[in-house]
Scaffold this active site. Structure first.
Site, PDB file in Angstrom:
ATOM      1  N   ARG A 169       0.866  -1.169   0.041  1.00 30.84           N
ATOM      2  CA  ARG A 169      -0.027  -0.105  -0.019  1.00 30.84           C
ATOM      3  C   ARG A 169       0.914   1.406   0.042  1.00 30.84           C
ATOM      4  O   ARG A 169       0.474   2.330   0.426  1.00 30.84           O
ATOM      5  CB  ARG A 169      -0.815  -0.029   1.224  1.00 30.84           C
ATOM      6  CG  ARG A 169      -2.054  -0.923   1.058  1.00 30.84           C
ATOM      7  CD  ARG A 169      -3.291  -0.563   2.091  1.00 30.84           C
ATOM      8  NE  ARG A 169      -4.113  -1.619   2.060  1.00 30.84           N
ATOM      9  CZ  ARG A 169      -5.119  -1.948   1.108  1.00 30.84           C
ATOM     10  NH1 ARG A 169      -5.223  -1.081   0.204  1.00 30.84           N
ATOM     11  NH2 ARG A 169      -6.127  -2.758   1.358  1.00 30.84           N
ATOM     12  N   ARG A 210      -3.177   6.323   0.151  1.00 37.62           N
ATOM     13  CA  ARG A 210      -3.690   7.651   1.054  1.00 37.62           C
ATOM     14  C   ARG A 210      -2.559   8.249   1.830  1.00 37.62           C
ATOM     15  O   ARG A 210      -2.767   9.246   2.279  1.00 37.62           O
ATOM     16  CB  ARG A 210      -4.901   7.038   1.706  1.00 37.62           C
ATOM     17  CG  ARG A 210      -6.042   6.885   0.980  1.00 37.62           C
ATOM     18  CD  ARG A 210      -7.303   6.704   2.101  1.00 37.62           C
ATOM     19  NE  ARG A 210      -7.280   5.497   2.575  1.00 37.62           N
ATOM     20  CZ  ARG A 210      -8.106   5.098   3.158  1.00 37.62           C
ATOM     21  NH1 ARG A 210      -8.630   5.785   3.922  1.00 37.62           N
ATOM     22  NH2 ARG A 210      -7.827   3.828   3.961  1.00 37.62           N
ATOM     23  N   ARG A 250      -6.526  11.478  -6.907  1.00 40.10           N
ATOM     24  CA  ARG A 250      -7.688  10.630  -6.646  1.00 40.10           C
ATOM     25  C   ARG A 250      -8.773  11.461  -6.430  1.00 40.10           C
ATOM     26  O   ARG A 250     -10.040  10.777  -6.512  1.00 40.10           O
ATOM     27  CB  ARG A 250      -7.463   9.615  -5.744  1.00 40.10           C
ATOM     28  CG  ARG A 250      -6.908   8.284  -6.061  1.00 40.10           C
ATOM     29  CD  ARG A 250      -8.012   7.350  -6.668  1.00 40.10           C
ATOM     30  NE  ARG A 250      -9.168   7.376  -6.033  1.00 40.10           N
ATOM     31  CZ  ARG A 250      -9.553   6.720  -5.158  1.00 40.10           C
ATOM     32  NH1 ARG A 250      -8.676   5.862  -4.432  1.00 40.10           N
ATOM     33  NH2 ARG A 250     -10.812   6.632  -4.543  1.00 40.10           N
ATOM     34  N   ASP A 285      -6.802  -2.895  -7.145  1.00 38.22           N
ATOM     35  CA  ASP A 285      -7.646  -3.691  -5.983  1.00 38.22           C
ATOM     36  C   ASP A 285      -7.997  -5.184  -6.456  1.00 38.22           C
ATOM     37  O   ASP A 285      -8.121  -5.406  -7.455  1.00 38.22           O
ATOM     38  CB  ASP A 285      -9.113  -2.950  -5.985  1.00 38.22           C
ATOM     39  CG  ASP A 285      -9.571  -3.072  -4.637  1.00 38.22           C
ATOM     40  OD1 ASP A 285      -9.395  -2.596  -3.410  1.00 38.22           O
ATOM     41  OD2 ASP A 285     -10.455  -4.227  -4.566  1.00 38.22           O
ATOM     42  N   TYR A 329     -15.150 -12.368  -0.230  1.00 36.88           N
ATOM     43  CA  TYR A 329     -16.064 -11.307  -0.544  1.00 36.88           C
ATOM     44  C   TYR A 329     -17.371 -11.670  -1.186  1.00 36.88           C
ATOM     45  O   TYR A 329     -18.459 -11.179  -0.776  1.00 36.88           O
ATOM     46  CB  TYR A 329     -15.320 -10.370  -1.529  1.00 36.88           C
ATOM     47  CG  TYR A 329     -14.328  -9.414  -0.411  1.00 36.88           C
ATOM     48  CD1 TYR A 329     -14.714  -8.417   0.410  1.00 36.88           C
ATOM     49  CD2 TYR A 329     -12.883  -9.399  -1.002  1.00 36.88           C
ATOM     50  CE1 TYR A 329     -13.909  -7.801   1.115  1.00 36.88           C
ATOM     51  CE2 TYR A 329     -12.019  -8.625  -0.173  1.00 36.88           C
ATOM     52  CZ  TYR A 329     -12.446  -7.844   0.999  1.00 36.88           C
ATOM     53  OH  TYR A 329     -11.601  -6.976   1.525  1.00 36.88           O
TER      54      TYR A 329
END
Lengths: 361, 361
Positions: free
Chosen positions: A44, A48, A57, A93, A171
């Site tokens: 990651r 962010r 973004r 992702d 998921y």
């Protein structure tokens, strides 16, 4: 020109045979050898924690940003420019292959991937199969994103990124993030045939997604089994490992190292390696010397700086990074990384400083 | 009258010395002996899986229901009446001692405990201490609830319930539920003195909470370290086990068995036992024979039916329960339980059937 990486012979059509990244510290360590410079990157790292990421973004939904080749390439490159890490990891992702094949999935901020309809029956799985395969045409935005990234990276390798079949299946069955994955774990016991059909399908789509990244120039493929820590060893081995093996074998057949990572999977380390990984990612819970002992000292490792310490005073973090590097020496190759992803609130200057520290060791 | 339970001598003022539950299957198994009937109860047996629970809880906030002695007793008794389990577990919440001492905490449905203000500094911990101790007066609703429960239970033992100091501290530092417990784990490294003061405080309040239940008639005390699975063994041993030891020692000093349970804590089993537990609860991830092997075959076990299988067809669940019981025979005492709490959507008739099955084995 041809060669071998990690004991796997390279097919001649692969970009790796150009030698672009063969001698890079990352690929050298993944191959079980000691590079001149200890390689480091962060799970990651593209995300962010970087203001330049938040800027590009702004207003763009997560999955849209993954499927815009220019934007995905730019985001993938940002941490390489800023931190001087030894690898890029393709910004994407794990549900991207689901979206590309037509599954109704979105990523809700603060929640995670949410499915329009959970998948729980044989009919549900048949409907997934009816969506058709993940063709090169459908994968075009991924291929284009990787090609642009690789062209800009030069000698710095790109790590291809994909979710493991179990995590994708979890998921799909749960319909979204879950703490205990009860519905997924119930299905594997209550209806093993449906479970197995679902795992075959997720292995296919996530395998195609990873293959596209490698064919477009990724120098390694990392399979992320984020939720495997919810499983007992017996359930993992019987109901999940075979599908992961299929994807890992595909990565290896393309001539690049297969990296396998899970969270809270200390109990599954050997089974995850034996599924066909060249390199094991280790989360922060198990020290690298202990991980290497479990793996018989035979497997290159990646990890495992505790992300919680990125916010601690520098002397505490520095001592921890030195300890991780010291313990990593017990493995035949070591790529420094975190034991889990970069927390969004991380001060990016700390990451740069960790890279400088690792490169000085 | 006096006696010993699990090698611990009973103080003469304890209700256990009345012999009310000394010969019960639960206390016998907790003491490392084989009772005539294999005992069974379920974590979260008192709760949302029961229609009679949903009826009496309607419109009553969670913490209010814990602090209404009649309601808490009624809810605690419901699963004993319905399922014929071998123990009640006091209906409460691990944050009840925080609420009783005056911490601003509420339980939000679908979220969990949420703190008004997170605790992150030495001053924050000092403010907790300024709230004063958890006195018998403050604990009066708990004492009254347990007394009413025990009076109705007769020869069926009550298990006292409390959160472990780390899990309470993690809620306080994070301000609510968290996946990675980054802030709590950061604090223990970044400011070990503050962390240690916080752990001393949580050990005190959760210890007082458990002590009140035992003095009012609980026949055992179970410490729930729900989040300990987020920790490496080194962090657990250095920063969390000492506070848990203090609570477990308190339980033992009151003359009842101390049970210790964590989720995803296979790697911590020995350390959690060595913290001073008489009995180890085992989550569903590690088979009981393997858990017993890790513990040197010396520790009674509780567990570990996989809650995911409560929704599987009966033949699948039955085979699993039989396997759990078979593996449990390797321990010196075994109390059948789940490897995690009852999922809310569980059909309660299935739980009753599991009890009947276990009692037939």
């Amino acid at each position: 020109m041809s060669g071998t990486i990690g004991g796997v012979s390279l097919s001649t059509h692969h970009p790796l045979v150009d030698g672009r990244t063969t001698e890079s510290p990352l690929v050298t360590a993944y191959s079980g050898r000691r590079p001149e410079r200890l390689p480091v990157w962060f799970m990651r790292q593209a995300g962010r924690s970087l203001p330049e990421y938040r800027e590009v973004r702004a207003g763009v939904p997560m999955l849209d940003s993954c499927l815009d080749p220019d934007l995905a390439a730019e985001i993938t490159l940002q941490p390489v420019r800023r931190h001087g890490v030894d690898a890029a990891v393709f910004f994407s992702d794990i549900v991207v292959p689901l979206r590309l094949v037509g599954v109704d999935v979105e990523i809700r901020p603060g929640v995670g991937p949410v499915m329009g309809t959970p998948v729980r029956t044989a009919d549900d799985v048949a409907r997934l199969r009816d969506l058709g395969p993940l063709t090169p045409e459908r994968l075009a935005p991924v291929t284009a994103g990787v090609e642009r990234t690789v062209a800009a990276l030069g000698a710095t390798p790109l790590v291809g990124f994909a979710g493991a079949p179990f995590t994708l299946a979890a998921y799909l069955v749960e319909g979204g993030p879950s703490r205990d994955h009860l519905a997924a774990r119930r299905l594997m016991h209550a209806d093993p045939a449906t479970w197995s059909a679902l795992m075959a399908w997720t292995a296919e789509v996530t395998g195609a997604f990873l293959e596209a990244q490698i064919r477009a120039g990724a120098s390694a493929g990392q399979l992320f089994d984020s939720w495997a820590g919810a499983l007992s060893l017996a359930d993992y081995a019987a109901h999940c490992a075979p599908a992961s093996s299929q994807v890992l074998a595909l990565v290896r057949s393309l001539g690049v190292p297969a990296v396998h990572f899970g969270v809270a999977t200390g109990e599954l380390l050997v089974a995850m390696r034996d599924a066909g990984a060249d390199v094991m990612g280790v989360d922060y819970r198990v020290p690298l010397d202990e991980a290497s002992r479990r793996l018989g000292g035979a497997t290159p490792l990646q990890g495992n700086v505790d992300p919680a310490l990125l916010g601690a005073p520098w002397d505490v973090l520095e001592a921890h990074v030195r300890d991780v590097v010291e313990r990593g020496r017990s493995a035949p190759g070591h790529v420094v990384n975190l034991g889990h992803g970069v927390p969004p609130e991380t001060d990016p200057t700390v990451l740069t400083r960790v890279v400088e520290l690792v490169h000085s060791l």
